[in-house]
Design a protein around this motif. Structure first.
Motif, PDB file in Angstrom:
ATOM      1  N   LYS A 653       0.855  -1.236   0.052  1.00  0.00           N
ATOM      2  CA  LYS A 653       0.046  -0.019   0.004  1.00  0.00           C
ATOM      3  C   LYS A 653       0.909   1.137  -0.154  1.00  0.00           C
ATOM      4  O   LYS A 653       0.423   2.242  -0.370  1.00  0.00           O
ATOM      5  N   ARG A 736      -4.110   7.455   4.641  1.00  0.00           N
ATOM      6  CA  ARG A 736      -4.401   5.835   4.944  1.00  0.00           C
ATOM      7  C   ARG A 736      -6.241   5.843   4.946  1.00  0.00           C
ATOM      8  O   ARG A 736      -6.521   5.112   4.280  1.00  0.00           O
ATOM      9  N   ARG A 739      -6.934   6.363   1.255  1.00  0.00           N
ATOM     10  CA  ARG A 739      -6.766   5.075   0.460  1.00  0.00           C
ATOM     11  C   ARG A 739      -7.810   4.061   0.861  1.00  0.00           C
ATOM     12  O   ARG A 739      -8.225   3.426  -0.100  1.00  0.00           O
ATOM     13  N   TYR A 740      -8.293   4.064   2.088  1.00  0.00           N
ATOM     14  CA  TYR A 740      -9.346   2.924   2.438  1.00  0.00           C
ATOM     15  C   TYR A 740     -10.686   3.340   1.627  1.00  0.00           C
ATOM     16  O   TYR A 740     -11.118   2.721   1.207  1.00  0.00           O
ATOM     17  N   GLU A 744     -11.172   0.175  -0.518  1.00  0.00           N
ATOM     18  CA  GLU A 744     -11.757  -0.747   0.334  1.00  0.00           C
ATOM     19  C   GLU A 744     -13.340  -0.201   0.257  1.00  0.00           C
ATOM     20  O   GLU A 744     -14.097  -1.077  -0.159  1.00  0.00           O
TER      21      GLU A 744
END
Length: 749
Positions: A653, A736, A739-740, A744
């Motif tokens: 990541k 972070r 990115r999630y 996701e």
């Protein structure tokens, strides 16, 4: 309220119990659901408080019954104690603590309790329907079932362990979690129903968080009122016993059902989870069933609190702080408190340290510096009270300064703080650093291997020595090859001599001898033919016999053959040696010469040389002298360490921020005070696969470092930071989360 009007409340529930330390009385306050233990002397005094008996009369009755003087000061202290816990009344005021004042959530972060509901009516309805569970027949049957299940487990232990290893999958873990909830509920219901069966009341079932591990609890404090110790022990042991019964039943079902069936899998999950939970639950060093069972068996309620209090009191005494709190403790209680405090304290702090170390490692590994900050913040929150007490001397001195500051409204302070934080996040920039563990590799490495089979006779370099390219490292014994080489050389010399003879041809003496032999054969033939002529005439005249003539004729034929043979021999001598013989001998010499060259190469191969310039890294190389090695066996490793390659495992990541030519700073575990710098020279085209030891995919990033002093050795490890450029603090903090959301969360829809 004066001492003359002191009266013990009439609604208190009192139970007399005979224990190892004498008779005690357990008093329950039905309003606050609190329990108190009084010794016989204390209970006698409390019973005299009927609202009419004077303190002097109480002291007289006490002295008459026990033969001990009771001072007015002690009487007043005891009255204040009863009044403080709400056991006294003046007929007007009720108890000092009302039910509405009790908190629904109680305890601390390490032992947190939260009430869910009151199960008393439910248990009243259930008890008549499950009476058979409390019969001796069921206890005997369940005990036999447990013994049988233990035997089955011992016989099939290897199979149970093997199949349990396959339960570590998401669907199995989810099923195990649901089963645990059901088993825990049955466990706590067993405590409550047993207490209800023996006549107690159960008013509370709730959620428990003990050392950050979730569980349930059932408040069966009414069992303290049971005069019989066996009933109190059964109430405490009922949950563990019923869970053991469920484990035994599941084990037998697992054994008799088909391995691939759902029922078999379900029974295995129950078996595994119940067994693990049973050992955890019966641990007496934490406040679960094992602890309460030990407390009831020792007749030591609140064992943990009293044990830690007693040890703390003894430590204070060492520093000169006198305390009368545990003055009346018996020698037996002293031993119990000391042993339990040492064991429980050691275990509790060990468990807490294990949890903190795991949490710290997880946070730092996953979030690096920010993870460490979050861990320290969480640690400070958990231990805020001890920290606050330790800083109390400093804060007390600074309090006058705080009182003189200009007070702002709470909303204004919050707004200013939020604005300052937002400004820092938006306008301050920091370097983005991507970290990961690294491994040192040599830039070049080579193996020194045996090219022939033999015994190592000599080693020219040892571990850590620097060798040049083609420098000899080891030499094998040449005994066999030397003898073979001398033999081949002797054969070549013999064949060379034969070839020289053939090439020289016949000597003159040999030719003269052959001519003389030919002349001799001619004379013999001439003489034999003369005899044959004479014998022919004589046989015609009948002077000799026919036989003598035939013998002479045969002799002439023999002389003719001898002449032909001598003539051919002379021709052969004059013709010289055959070319085929010379060619065959020359071919044999060439074969022997080639074999001699092969043996010479083998002798040269006995010396193993280094293919590169570098450092010998083979451990205890000189100890290999005398070892027999086969062709291709490894003798030594040589690493070129003047320049080394470092491979950094960067999480998948984070790899998008890493570019070639970015600065890299490394810290090796062997040299914590030294810093090594380099640049990214390559990024692997593929990511590593996930394994049990490395659950996160990584990409190898390569950097090259000069190593003139040879400090960095192959396979050394440490941590590296890759400097990926300066970015806003806001971007660093939210990267972070962004990115999630982009990966996701996006995949959910």
């Amino acid at each position: 309220m004066s001492a003359e009007t002191v009266k013990l409340r009439n609604d208190l529930v009192i139970s007399r119990q005979d224990g190892s330390d004498g008779t005690i009385f357990v008093i329950k306050d039905p309003v606050t659901e609190r329990y108190f233990r009084f010794k016989e002397t204390e209970h006698f005094i409390a019973q005299q408080f009927d609202g009419a008996t004077s303190p002097d009369m109480v002291r007289q009755r006490f002295e008459g019954k026990f033969g001990v003087n009771l001072s007015p000061e002690n009487m007043e202290q005891f009255v204040n104690r009863l009044r403080g816990v709400g056991l006294l009344t003046d007929g007007e005021a009720g108890p000092s603590v009302q039910p509405s004042q009790r908190r629904r959530v109680a305890g601390d972060i390490f032992y947190l309790r939260s009430k869910i509901f009151d199960p008393d009516r439910l248990f009243d309805w259930l008890i008549p329907k499950i009476q058979f569970l409390f019969t001796p027949s069921f206890v005997a049957l369940s005990a036999a079932l447990v013994v049988c299940a233990v035997g089955v487990s011992l016989v099939n232990w290897a199979e149970i362990v093997h199949q349990s290893g396959a339960l570590f999958r998401f669907e199995s873990l989810a099923l195990a979690w649901l089963i645990c909830l059901g088993v825990i509920a049955a466990h706590e219901f067993s405590h409550g129903l047993t207490c209800k069966y023996f006549g107690g009341r159960v008013r509370e079932i709730g959620f428990l968080l003990i050392y950050f591990q979730p569980a349930f609890y059932c408040n069966v404090s009414d069992a303290w009122l049971f005069p019989e110790k066996s009933k109190r022990l059964w109430v405490t042991f009922a949950g563990a016993y019923f869970e053991t019964f469920l484990w035994a039943l599941a084990t037998l079902v697992w054994r008799v059902t088909d391995p691939g069936s759902s029922l078999n899998h379900f029974a295995l999950v129950v078996t595994a989870t119940s067994a693990i939970k049973w050992f955890f639950n019966m641990n007496p060093l934490i406040k679960l069933d094992g602890y309460y069972l030990l407390s009831d068996w020792l007749d030591a309620p609140n064992l943990r609190k009293k044990a830690f209090g007693y040890v703390g009191d003894q430590i204070k005494r060492l520093w000169g702080a006198a305390s009368e709190r545990f003055a009346g403790v018996t020698p037996r209680e002293r031993r119990i408190y000391l042993i339990y405090a040492l064991l429980a304290g050691t275990y509790s702090y060990w468990l807490l340290c294990q949890i903190l170390v795991w949490f710290a490692g997880f946070m730092v590994t996953r979030y690096q510096g920010w993870g460490f900050v979050l861990f320290v913040t969480a640690l400070g929150f958990l231990f805020r009270q001890p920290i606050r007490r330790s800083l109390l001397p400093i804060t007390s001195r600074l309090r006058p300064l705080w009182s003189n500051r200009v007070a702002l409204p709470k909303r204004a302070r919050f707004g200013l703080g939020f604005a300052g934080l937002l400004a820092v996040l938006c306008f301050c920039r920091m370097e983005l650093k991507v970290s990961g563990p690294f491994t040192v590799l040599p830039l070049h490495n080579a193996d020194v291997r045996a090219t022939v089979e033999g015994i190592i006779e000599e080693i020219y370099a040892d571990e850590g020595d620097f060798v040049e390219q083609t420098a000899p490292v080891a030499r094998l014994s040449d005994r066999d090859y030397g003898a073979e080489l001398r033999k081949i050389r002797a054969e070549i010399e013999a064949k060379q001599s034969q070839l020289e003879l053939l090439m020289a041809g016949p000597r003159r003496e040999e030719i003269d001898m052959a001519r003389m032999q030919l002349a001799k054969c001619e004379e013999r033939l001439k003489f034999a033919r003369g005899h044959l002529t004479r014998y022919k005439l004589l046989v015609e005249e009948k002077l000799i016999s026919e036989q003598e003539y035939e013998e002479t004729k045969e002799l002439v034929a023999v002389r003719e053959k001898e002449l032909e043979e001598a003539s051919e021999r002379l021709k052969l001598v004059l013709a010289g040696n055959r070319p085929e013989e010379i060619e065959a001998l020359e071919a044999e010499i060439r074969r022997l010469t080639a074999h001699e060259g092969y043996l010479q190469d083998q002798v040269k191969s006995l010396t193993a040389a280094s293919p590169i310039a570098g450092v010998i890294t083979t451990h205890k190389l000189r100890e290999k002298i005398g070892q027999n090695v086969k062709k291709g066996d490894l003798i030594a490793k040589v690493h070129a360490l003047k320049t080394v390659t470092v491979e950094i495992a960067v999480p998948e990541k984070e790899i998008a921020d890493v570019k070639v030519a970015q600065k890299v700073v490394l810290k090796a575990r062997a040299y914590p005070g030294a810093t090594f710098q380099g640049e990214v020279v390559a990024i692997a085209p593929i990511a590593s696969k996930q394994t049990d030891w490395q659950p996160e995919r990584t990409v190898l990033v390569t950097t090259r470092l000069d190593n003139p002093a040879g400090l960095l050795k192959p396979e050394m490890t440490g941590n590296a930071k890759i400097y990926c450029g300066r970015q806003r603090l806001l971007d660093l903090v939210t990267r972070r989360l962004v990115r999630y959301l982009r990966v996701e969360f996006w995949s959910w829809w």
